[in-house]
Design a protein around this motif. Structure first.
Motif, short mmCIF file in Angstrom:
data_model
loop_
_atom_site.label_atom_id
_atom_site.label_comp_id
_atom_site.label_asym_id
_atom_site.label_seq_id
_atom_site.Cartn_x
_atom_site.Cartn_y
_atom_site.Cartn_z
N LEU B 137 0.82 -1.21 0.00
CA LEU B 137 0.00 0.00 0.00
C LEU B 137 0.86 1.27 0.00
CD1 LEU B 137 -2.62 -1.26 2.61
CD2 LEU B 137 -3.08 -0.84 0.17
N ASP B 138 0.64 2.15 -0.98
CA ASP B 138 1.51 3.33 -1.08
C ASP B 138 1.23 4.38 -0.01
OD1 ASP B 138 -0.79 4.54 -2.03
OD2 ASP B 138 -0.16 4.48 -4.13
N ALA B 139 0.07 4.28 0.65
CA ALA B 139 -0.22 5.22 1.74
C ALA B 139 0.59 4.88 2.99
CB ALA B 139 -1.72 5.21 2.06
N ILE B 140 0.97 3.62 3.11
CA ILE B 140 1.68 3.18 4.31
C ILE B 140 3.19 3.38 4.11
CG2 ILE B 140 2.17 1.25 5.86
CD1 ILE B 140 -0.73 2.12 6.00
N ALA B 141 3.77 4.22 4.98
CA ALA B 141 5.19 4.54 4.83
C ALA B 141 6.07 3.63 5.67
CB ALA B 141 5.43 5.99 5.21
N PHE B 142 5.55 3.15 6.79
CA PHE B 142 6.35 2.23 7.61
C PHE B 142 5.43 1.31 8.41
CE2 PHE B 142 5.69 5.96 10.22
CZ PHE B 142 5.69 5.56 11.55
N TYR B 143 6.02 0.20 8.85
CA TYR B 143 5.25 -0.83 9.55
C TYR B 143 5.47 -0.67 11.04
CZ TYR B 143 3.34 -5.45 10.67
OH TYR B 143 2.59 -6.49 11.18
N TRP B 144 4.40 -0.34 11.74
CA TRP B 144 4.49 -0.09 13.17
C TRP B 144 3.82 -1.22 13.93
CZ3 TRP B 144 0.94 1.06 17.17
CH2 TRP B 144 1.53 1.58 18.36
N GLY B 145 4.33 -1.45 15.12
CA GLY B 145 3.61 -2.38 15.97
C GLY B 145 4.43 -3.49 16.59
N PRO B 146 4.38 -4.69 16.05
CA PRO B 146 3.71 -5.18 14.85
C PRO B 146 2.18 -5.01 14.93
CG PRO B 146 4.24 -7.00 16.28
CD PRO B 146 4.86 -5.77 16.89
N MET B 147 1.53 -5.14 13.79
CA MET B 147 0.08 -4.90 13.77
C MET B 147 -0.64 -5.74 14.80
SD MET B 147 -1.40 -4.14 9.98
CE MET B 147 -2.82 -3.23 10.60
N VAL B 148 -0.22 -7.02 14.89
CA VAL B 148 -0.81 -7.90 15.91
C VAL B 148 0.31 -8.70 16.58
CG1 VAL B 148 -3.14 -8.16 14.98
CG2 VAL B 148 -1.28 -9.57 14.09
N SER B 149 -0.04 -9.33 17.67
CA SER B 149 0.95 -10.06 18.45
C SER B 149 1.07 -11.50 17.95
CB SER B 149 0.48 -10.04 19.92
OG SER B 149 1.35 -10.82 20.70
N ALA B 150 2.31 -12.02 17.93
CA ALA B 150 2.54 -13.41 17.51
C ALA B 150 2.30 -14.33 18.70
CB ALA B 150 3.95 -13.57 16.98
N GLN B 151 1.03 -14.67 18.92
CA GLN B 151 0.68 -15.40 20.13
C GLN B 151 0.93 -16.90 20.03
OE1 GLN B 151 -3.05 -13.30 22.04
NE2 GLN B 151 -2.99 -12.80 19.86
N ASP B 152 1.41 -17.33 18.86
CA ASP B 152 1.68 -18.75 18.68
C ASP B 152 3.17 -19.08 18.87
OD1 ASP B 152 2.31 -17.26 16.44
OD2 ASP B 152 1.86 -18.88 15.02
N VAL B 153 3.96 -18.10 19.33
CA VAL B 153 5.37 -18.39 19.57
C VAL B 153 5.70 -18.11 21.04
CG1 VAL B 153 6.03 -17.86 17.19
CG2 VAL B 153 6.15 -16.06 18.94
N ASP B 154 6.84 -18.61 21.48
CA ASP B 154 7.25 -18.47 22.87
C ASP B 154 7.32 -17.00 23.29
OD1 ASP B 154 8.62 -20.35 25.08
OD2 ASP B 154 9.52 -18.33 25.11
N ALA B 155 6.70 -16.68 24.41
CA ALA B 155 6.59 -15.29 24.83
C ALA B 155 7.95 -14.64 25.09
CB ALA B 155 5.73 -15.19 26.08
N SER B 156 8.94 -15.44 25.54
CA SER B 156 10.22 -14.83 25.90
C SER B 156 10.94 -14.23 24.69
CB SER B 156 11.11 -15.88 26.58
OG SER B 156 11.50 -16.86 25.64
N VAL B 157 10.72 -14.81 23.52
CA VAL B 157 11.39 -14.30 22.31
C VAL B 157 10.38 -13.79 21.28
CG1 VAL B 157 13.58 -15.54 22.46
CG2 VAL B 157 11.56 -16.70 21.54
N ARG B 158 9.17 -13.54 21.74
CA ARG B 158 8.12 -13.10 20.82
C ARG B 158 8.52 -11.86 20.02
NH1 ARG B 158 2.59 -13.26 23.64
NH2 ARG B 158 2.98 -15.49 23.41
#
Lengths: 216, 491
Positions: B137-158
Motif C-alpha cells: 500500500l503506497d499510503a503506508i510509509a512504515f510498519y508499526w507495531g507489529p500490527m498484531v501479536s505473535a501469540q503462537d510463539v514463545d513469549a520470551s522471544v516473541r
C-alpha cells in the motif's frame, strides 16, 4: 504520406483529443485523394473503438472520451458531406433526435450523450435545451428518427418527458420511434411508469442502451 | 498489480490549535512538574545517568527531579531532522518537518478472518501477511507495531519473531513497540545488523526504530527505558509514547492533559540525550480521554482530535519529530464510527504537519486487525492528503484563457486544459461513486466489499522484496539461541 501511417496518426490524434488536428488530418487525407469513407472507417472508427475500450477498462476518464468524440465529430463534419457523392455512404447505427425538455435549461449531460452517440456511429440531431413538445415531434418526423432522447434535470420538468412520449404516439409517422429518457432525477421506475423504451444513468450506458434499442 | 512508491503528505494547509503563548505556558508547566514533582524512572541505570547529570534522585521512590537547565541541555543535543532508513533505500523516510508519514496501527491481539469475518487470535503468520499488505500500500510509509501479536510463539522471544516476520514481509521501515528489555533490544539490533551488514552500517541506516509506552502519569517502565538506552547506543531512533487519558491518567482538562503528555514524552527523551548525546529521538503520543460511563479507552472523539493536532505544535517548539496516534478507532466494525474517527484523527495532526501518524488498520481500539479497514484507512489518508495539499493559484491554474474560450454556457470536458489537469483530481479506490443501477446490479457493493477485493488481491499476489538468501535461517538460529540464553538467565 502513406495511407496506413495517416490512419495511424488519425487514431493517435483522436485518442489525444486533438480536435483541430483531427480535422486537419481528415483534410489532408482528402487532399491526397483518399476516399472519405475509407478515412472514416480506417482512421476514425477504430480510434473511437479504442477510446471506448480504454474507457471500459479504466484507462480513460470521461473528459478523454468526450475529447476523442469531439475530435471525431469535428472531422466528420468535414468528411460526411462528401459521402454519397462517390456512391458509398457511411453505415449508420440509427438516427437520434435529442434535447432537454421544455422549461429545463440543463445542457451538459445531454450534450455528452449526443457527442458519444455521434462518435459511436449514430446520426444525431441535437435540439439543444428548453425544447417544446411539438418541436421534438416535428424533428423526429422530418429526421426520420429511430430514437428520441429526452433529458430532464428537474422533477418539475420530468412530466414533459411523458408529454413528448404521448405526442409521438399520437402521430402515425412517429408512433414507432423509441424514446429514451435520462437526467439526474430520472429513475428506471419513472421510465417504466411513463412507458419509455430506454433509460440510462450515464452517457456511456446511454450509448449501450441506444445500440440495444436499434438492435445493433 | 504494481507496487507504487510511498506517498507522503506535504501539507500546505496549516491550522493552529494553540497560540504561541499557550505553547509557552504548557512548556513552563511541564518544566515546573519535572523540577518540583519529578518523574518515576524504575531503572537503576536510568537513575545513575540522571544523578551523574546533576538531577535530584530519590532511590527509594525512583523519582527524578529534573531541573530546567538539564532539560534544555538535552534538547540542544537532540537532532531535529534525520532519516528513518528502510531495508529498501527507496523507502527511506526523511523526518524533515515537511512531510507526514502514515504507518500501520499495531499491538492488536485478534484478526477478523478475511473470508468468514470471524474473530480469532493473532499469529506470527498474521504479522508476515499484514507486513506484506503494508508493503504494497503506497499510503503506508512504515510498519508499526507489529500490527498484531505473535501469540503462537514463545513469549520470551516473541518480539524477535515479530521483528523477523515484519522484516520478511516488508522492505519499508519497521517500528516495533514490543522491545521492552535490554536483552531483547540487543538481539533485535543483532537481527537488523544481519540485514544491513553490521552494526556500524545499522548506525548509518537504522532500518528499525523503537517506540515505548510511557507509564502515565509521570512515569516510565524500567525495561522499556533500558531497552531504549541499548537501542540509542547503536544509533537506533527511540521515542516514548504517553497515552494520558483525561479523568484517569491525566487531568480532565485538555491543557492539563497536554502538560502530562509533554512531561511523559519529554522526560524520557532527556534521559536518552544525557546517555547518548545526539542520538536520534522522537516524541510520540496518543493522548485521549476516558469514556465517562465505562472508564474505558475511547479510540476517538473530539478530545483526541484536538490533542492530536495540538501536541505537534509543542513538539515543533522543541524542534523534535513526533509520532502521533491517529485512526485506531474504537469502532468494532469498519462502519460509520470508524470513518468519522479516522478521518478526524488523521486530519488534525496533519494540519500541524506531524511527522509520523500511527496508524491504520485496527478496530475496537487497536485490538482487532481488519484488512478491509487497513485498505479503507489508506483511502481516508488519500482524501486527507489531497485536501491538505490545498489550492494552487497561478496563471495556469486560474485558467482564464480556457474560461474565455469556452464562454457562457459551454463546457470544459474536451478542452486541452482539462485533459492536462484532470489527473490532479482525487480519484476513489474504495469510495463508491457508481450510478445507482450499476451499483444494484453489482449486488450493492460498498467500500467494504471493494476493500475486500483489493486486500484479497494483495494477500494472494504481492511478494515483498525477499531478504538475502540464508538470512531467514540465520535469524531463526539467532532466535533459537536467544531463547536458550534467556532460559538460562531465568528470564
Amino acid at each position: 504520406m502513406a495511407k496506413d501511417s495517416l490512419f495511424e496518426l488519425i487514431q493517435q490524434t483522436v485518442l489525444e483529443g486533438e480536435v483541430e488536428k483531427a480535422a486537419e488530418l481528415a483534410r489532408k487525407g482528402l487532399d491526397e485523394g483518399l476516399d472519405p469513407l475509407e478515412i472514416i472507417n480506417k482512421g476514425f472508427v477504430p480510434a473511437m473503438d479504442e477510446a471506448g475500450a480504454r474507457f471500459s477498462d479504466g484507462r480513460f476518464f470521461l473528459p478523454e472520451l468526450v475529447a476523442a468524440a469531439e475530435a471525431m465529430k469535428e472531422a466528420m463534419g468535414l468528411l460526411e458531406p462528401l459521402l454519397g457523392k462517390g456512391g458509398a455512404a457511411r453505415e449508420s447505427l440509427g438516427r437520434v433526435v435529442i434535447g432537454t425538455v421544455e422549461g429545463d435549461i440543463h445542457d451538459i449531460g445531454k450534450s455528452i450523450v449526443a457527442s458519444l452517440l455521434t462518435a459511436n456511429g449514430f446520426e444525431v440531431r441535437d435540439l439543444g435545451v428548453d425544447v417544446p413538445v411539438g418541436k421534438f415531434v416535428e424533428e423526429a418526423k422530418s429526421f426520420q428518427a429511430d430514437i428520441v432522447g429526452l433529458s430532464a434535470l428537474l422533477t418539475t420538468t420530468m412530466p414533459k418527458q411523458r408529454e413528448v412520449l404521448e405526442a409521438l404516439q399520437k402521430l402515425d409517422a412517429t408512433k414507432g420511434v423509441k424514446v429514451m429518457v435520462g437526467g439526474a432525477p430520472v429513475t428506471a421506475r419513472w421510465a417504466e411508469e411513463i412507458g419509455a423504451d430506454g433509460y440510462a444513468e450515464d452517457a456511456v450506458s446511454a450509448v449501450l442502451e441506444a445500440r440495444k434499442l436499434v438492435g445493433a | 498489480m504494481k507496487k507504487q512508491p510511498i506517498k507522503p503528505i506535504k501539507p500546505k494547509l496549516r491550522l493552529e490549535f494553540l497560540s504561541k503563548e499557550d505553547i509557552l505556558r504548557i512548556h513552563e508547566a511541564a518544566l515546573k512538574v519535572m523540577q518540583e514533582t519529578g518523574v518515576r524512572f524504575p531503572s537503576s541505570k536510568a537513575l545513575d545517568i540522571f544523578e551523574a547529570n546533576g538531577c535530584e534522585v530519590n532511590r527509594e521512590t525512583q523519582v527524578v527531579k529534573i531541573p530546567p537547565s538539564v532539560v534544555e541541555r538535552a534538547l540542544k543535543t537532540a537532532p531535529s531532522t534525520y532519516t528513518l532508513a528502510a531495508r529498501d533505500p527507496a523507502n527511506d523516510l526523511p523526518l524533515d518537518g515537511e512531510h507526514c508519514y502514515l504507518s500501520t496501527d499495531g499491538c492488536g491481539v485478534e484478526v477478523y478472518d478475511f473470508e468468514t469475518g470471524e474473530k480469532r487470535l493473532s499469529t506470527k503468520q498474521d504479522i508476515y501477511d499484514s507486513a506484506r499488505v503494508a508493503d504494497y500500500l503506497d499510503a503506508i510509509a512504515f510498519y508499526w507495531g507489529p500490527m498484531v501479536s505473535a501469540q503462537d510463539v514463545d513469549a520470551s522471544v516473541r518480539p524477535l519473531h515479530e521483528l523477523q516476520a515484519a522484516f520478511m514481509g516488508t522492505s519499508k521501515h519497521v517500528q516495533p513497540e514490543t522491545i521492552i528489555s535490554e536483552e531483547i533490544a540487543e538481539y533485535c539490533v543483532e537481527m537488523a545488523a544481519m540485514i544491513v551488514g553490521g552494526k556500524d552500517k545499522l548506525r548509518e541506516r537504522p532500518i528499525f526504530s523503537v517506540m515505548q509506552c510511557a507509564m502515565d502519569p509521570l512515569g516510565h517502565d524500567g525495561g522499556a527505558l533500558e531497552a531504549s538506552l541499548v537501542a540509542a547506543r547503536y544509533g537506533i531512533p527511540t521515542g516514548f509514547m504517553p497515552m494520558p487519558m483525561s479523568c484517569a491518567t491525566a487531568p480532565a482538562t485538555l491543557a492539563g492533559n497536554l502538560v502530562v503528555t509533554t512531561v511523559d514524552a519529554l522526560s524520557a527523551l532527556v534521559l536518552i540525550q544525557l546517555a547518548e548525546p545526539g542520538a536520534p529521538v522522537f516524541f510520540a503520543a496518543a493522548p485521549t480521554a476516558i469514556d465517562l460511563r465505562t472508564g474505558g479507552y475511547t479510540g476517538g472523539g473530539p478530545e483526541d482530535y484536538l490533542l492530536g493536532g495540538a501536541f505537534n505544535q509543542i513538539c515543533d517548539f522543541y524542534g523534535i519529530p513526533l509520532s502521533m496516534g491517529t485512526m485506531a478507532t474504537g469502532a468494532k466494525l469498519p462502519d460509520w464510527q470508524a470513518a468519522v474517527d479516522n478521518v478526524m484523527s488523521t486530519m488534525a495532526p496533519v494540519l500541524t504537519c506531524t511527522d509520523m501518524l500511527t496508524g491504520a488498520g485496527l478496530l475496537a481500539g487497536s485490538k482487532v486487525l481488519s484488512y478491509q479497514q487497513l485498505v479503507m484507512d489508506c483511502e481516508i489518508y488519500s482524501i486527507v492528503k489531497k485536501t491538505v495539499e490545498g489550492i494552487e493559484v497561478n496563471d495556469e491554474t486560474l485558467a482564464v484563457s480556457v474560461i474565455q474560450k469556452v464562454g457562457p454556457g459551454g463546457n470544459y470536458l474536451a478542452e486541452r486544459h482539462t485533459l492536462n489537469h484532470m489527473r490532479g483530481l482525487w480519484r476513489p479506490t474504495v469510495v463508491d461513486r457508481t450510478p445507482y443501477m450499476e451499483w444494484e446490479e453489482a449486488g450493492r457493493p460498498g467500500a467494504f466489499e471493494k476493500a475486500t477485493e483489493i486486500a484479497r488481491d494483495i494477500l494472494a499476489n504481492h511478494q515483498p522484496e525477499p531478504l538475502e538468501e540464508g538470512l531467514v535461517e540465520e535469524m531463526d538460529r539467532l532466535i533459537k539461541s536467544a531463547q536458550k540464553e534467556l532460559e538460562n538467565k531465568g528470564v
